[in-house]
Write a protein that holds these residues in place. Sequence first.
Motif, PDB file in Angstrom:
ATOM      1  N   PHE A  89     -15.518 -58.957  36.404  1.00  0.00           N
ATOM      2  CA  PHE A  89     -16.648 -58.076  36.091  1.00  0.00           C
ATOM      3  C   PHE A  89     -16.210 -56.621  35.930  1.00  0.00           C
ATOM      4  O   PHE A  89     -16.612 -55.941  34.967  1.00  0.00           O
ATOM      5  N   LEU A  90     -15.385 -56.107  36.855  1.00  0.00           N
ATOM      6  CA  LEU A  90     -15.012 -54.694  36.804  1.00  0.00           C
ATOM      7  C   LEU A  90     -14.205 -54.338  35.554  1.00  0.00           C
ATOM      8  O   LEU A  90     -14.485 -53.307  34.921  1.00  0.00           O
ATOM      9  N   PRO A  91     -13.204 -55.111  35.136  1.00  0.00           N
ATOM     10  CA  PRO A  91     -12.519 -54.787  33.874  1.00  0.00           C
ATOM     11  C   PRO A  91     -13.458 -54.820  32.667  1.00  0.00           C
ATOM     12  O   PRO A  91     -13.340 -53.974  31.767  1.00  0.00           O
ATOM     13  N   LEU A  92     -14.371 -55.805  32.639  1.00  0.00           N
ATOM     14  CA  LEU A  92     -15.318 -55.869  31.522  1.00  0.00           C
ATOM     15  C   LEU A  92     -16.233 -54.647  31.520  1.00  0.00           C
ATOM     16  O   LEU A  92     -16.528 -54.077  30.456  1.00  0.00           O
ATOM     17  N   LEU A  93     -16.694 -54.232  32.690  1.00  0.00           N
ATOM     18  CA  LEU A  93     -17.533 -53.038  32.779  1.00  0.00           C
ATOM     19  C   LEU A  93     -16.769 -51.803  32.335  1.00  0.00           C
ATOM     20  O   LEU A  93     -17.307 -50.954  31.592  1.00  0.00           O
ATOM     21  N   PHE A  94     -15.537 -51.690  32.762  1.00  0.00           N
ATOM     22  CA  PHE A  94     -14.705 -50.539  32.402  1.00  0.00           C
ATOM     23  C   PHE A  94     -14.537 -50.433  30.889  1.00  0.00           C
ATOM     24  O   PHE A  94     -14.761 -49.366  30.295  1.00  0.00           O
ATOM     25  N   LEU A  95     -14.163 -51.530  30.257  1.00  0.00           N
ATOM     26  CA  LEU A  95     -13.904 -51.494  28.820  1.00  0.00           C
ATOM     27  C   LEU A  95     -15.193 -51.345  28.016  1.00  0.00           C
ATOM     28  O   LEU A  95     -15.204 -50.692  26.967  1.00  0.00           O
ATOM     29  N   SER A  96     -16.270 -51.934  28.516  1.00  0.00           N
ATOM     30  CA  SER A  96     -17.538 -51.846  27.788  1.00  0.00           C
ATOM     31  C   SER A  96     -18.029 -50.407  27.689  1.00  0.00           C
ATOM     32  O   SER A  96     -18.661 -50.028  26.692  1.00  0.00           O
ATOM     33  N   ILE A  97     -17.747 -49.597  28.696  1.00  0.00           N
ATOM     34  CA  ILE A  97     -18.220 -48.212  28.696  1.00  0.00           C
ATOM     35  C   ILE A  97     -17.388 -47.337  27.759  1.00  0.00           C
ATOM     36  O   ILE A  97     -17.925 -46.543  26.978  1.00  0.00           O
ATOM     37  N   CYS A  98     -16.061 -47.455  27.842  1.00  0.00           N
ATOM     38  CA  CYS A  98     -15.210 -46.493  27.135  1.00  0.00           C
ATOM     39  C   CYS A  98     -14.716 -46.983  25.774  1.00  0.00           C
ATOM     40  O   CYS A  98     -14.182 -46.178  24.997  1.00  0.00           O
ATOM     41  N   TYR A  99     -14.877 -48.244  25.444  1.00  0.00           N
ATOM     42  CA  TYR A  99     -14.308 -48.770  24.196  1.00  0.00           C
ATOM     43  C   TYR A  99     -14.917 -48.073  22.984  1.00  0.00           C
ATOM     44  O   TYR A  99     -14.207 -47.523  22.133  1.00  0.00           O
ATOM     45  N   TYR A 100     -16.222 -48.068  22.891  1.00  0.00           N
ATOM     46  CA  TYR A 100     -16.870 -47.479  21.719  1.00  0.00           C
ATOM     47  C   TYR A 100     -16.952 -45.958  21.817  1.00  0.00           C
ATOM     48  O   TYR A 100     -17.062 -45.271  20.801  1.00  0.00           O
ATOM     49  N   LEU A 101     -16.907 -45.410  23.052  1.00  0.00           N
ATOM     50  CA  LEU A 101     -16.870 -43.955  23.185  1.00  0.00           C
ATOM     51  C   LEU A 101     -15.592 -43.379  22.584  1.00  0.00           C
ATOM     52  O   LEU A 101     -15.612 -42.323  21.940  1.00  0.00           O
TER      53      LEU A 101
END
Length: 675
Positions: free
Chosen positions: A509-521
């Motif tokens: 969950f934590l890696p997915l949350l991390f990437l979901s926030i900053c990937y498109y930013l």
Amino acid sequence: MADSDERTPLFRNGFNNEDSNNSENVSTDSSFRIPIYGTTSEQPNLRTVPIEERINYTWSSLNVFTNVDTPQSESHLCFCCKRNPGSRGQKKHLLKNISGLAYPGELLAILGSSGAGKTTLLNALTFRSPKSITVTGTRCVNGTPVNSKALTSQSAYVQQNELFIGSLTVKEHLRFQALVRMDRHISYEQRMKRVNEVITEMTLNKCENTCIGIPGRLKGISGGELKRLSFAAEVLTNPSLMFCDEPTSGLDSFMALNVVQILKNMAHAGKTVICTIHQPSSELYAMFDKLLLMSEGRIAFLGTPEAADLFFRELEAPCPKNYNPADYFIQLLAIVPGNEESCRNAVNMICDKFQRSEPGIQVALDSTMKSSEFLRHQDADVWINGSNGNKSPYKASWCAQFRAVLWRSWLSIIKEPLLVKVRLLQTIMVSLILGAIYYGQVIDQDGVMNINGAIFIFLTNMTFQNVFAVINVFSSELPIFLREHKNGMYRTDVYFLGKTIADIPIFVFLPLLFLSICYYLIGLNTEMPRFFVACGIIVLVANAATSFGYLISCVSSTISMALSIGPPMLIPFLLFGGFFLNIQSIPVYFEWLAYLSWFKYGNEALMINQWENVTNIQCPRGNSTCLRNGHVVLEIYNFKEEHLMIDIISLIGLIVAFRFAAFLALLWKTYIDEE
């Protein structure tokens, strides 16, 4: 004892013996009791041990030795010099020809000053002596010699230091104990019923839903409740034989009285109870059915408190009136600094006197007769070689053990505030900061460098965040694991799988949350499959780093050791990731280490996912050396598009390899502990 010179050492402590000839000492009156639970009718009734299951525990001619190194002076001059074989060490005699017996329905208290041999004797009786200790003699259950496994299956041992998973409640802890310690044919409903019975028996009703507590982090139950919880976990299976190592240490007088009353009730229920007691009060002394006084590794007396009073009266060293007999006997048998020789002479005289007395001779005869009865038992070899031959020491099946350990591991995770709240906040904050720093990257020459740097920071953050999240998992719980494993509660593979599988949801969950926030930013490749592929790669990298953290944790014996060796071991893997050092520039003698770097596989996989089929990189007008497409970017780092699946498979392989190595390290520790 008629000679005054021999009698002098006995009265070295300055006791006034003018009134010593009075008929009885108040504190030795067995009828003297202070109510613990209120009236006598309010005391809990423990489950009575059937007569056929009661245990007479005897030990005969126990001798305990330890090696004492006496290196020669020349061995200190040169560390490479060989030690003289004759100077390897001498054996120190800790326990000297100890014989004794404990009967069901009796509370046997082992008393003595520091260094008298109380803990050494208890360790020898429970087969828990350290590896450096040599124990000789016979230990028998109902006349049949036993070994460690056979005794463990019939007894319970309450250690002095309580070891618990502090985030669990009292009831959750007892539920876990019931799931792994009770016979596999017992239904779940019966187990839970037994848990409720034990909670009532140990008067833990008021705190059954309270967390046990973590010192300095989580407030929990009181010291007396901790002691009662230790007893509760041991009496779940209704063992016939109980060992307790200083159960009153660290408790106030009321709680100490409460705990000893529990031991007394267990004895009345038909159990055989043996315990060491540190500095008991006169009220506690009045509860003991039998005393075993020790000094200098020898028995000074074994019998009832009344017989002890009579024995020392015959030695012309009676306990003074209105004085605590326990304090008197302990001080009488202590070795006073500055007066060692006379004290040892007095102690040896008392021990010799008891050995030649009628009670001493009877103890030696009874223990020897019980030890020789096994010759008349047809199943003697079963007890000598182990309980029922090759029968498994585990009460629960593999699946039942796994479910219980997984359940406890998951509870300890979700109820740990630091793990859930702080790490969640850390993940969100770091991802937002990275997104703000690298916000809105344009695919040009500067953007290529920035995006490549952001990708490697992803890997670095996932590594250090997850390695240090688990680096203390096994090293911090190692004492608990070794104790529970030695008690036959669960297997090593069950514990390792339960702990690691319970962590999987967090490390997905934590890696997915991390990437979901900053990937498109940041503005990474917006093709829809690319995002999901990047998520899968980040999850694999996070779990590869987690697996390496497990390995460090299992190899390390303490948390400080794990924290010390963790960062230096990560640096080589970081350097061989292909960002700071081109993979073609890695020295030949370090290539094998590069193949173990999840940075290398993760960096190459994320770079391929980002730059594959990218053909529109902007170049300044007139610049012929710029990076015009993604293929050129990958070539600079010596990455190849066709290696994407190889990198993913390699990450999976590292996860499996590191975890298997961690399991082997943990298995080795259990093997060393059992030797």
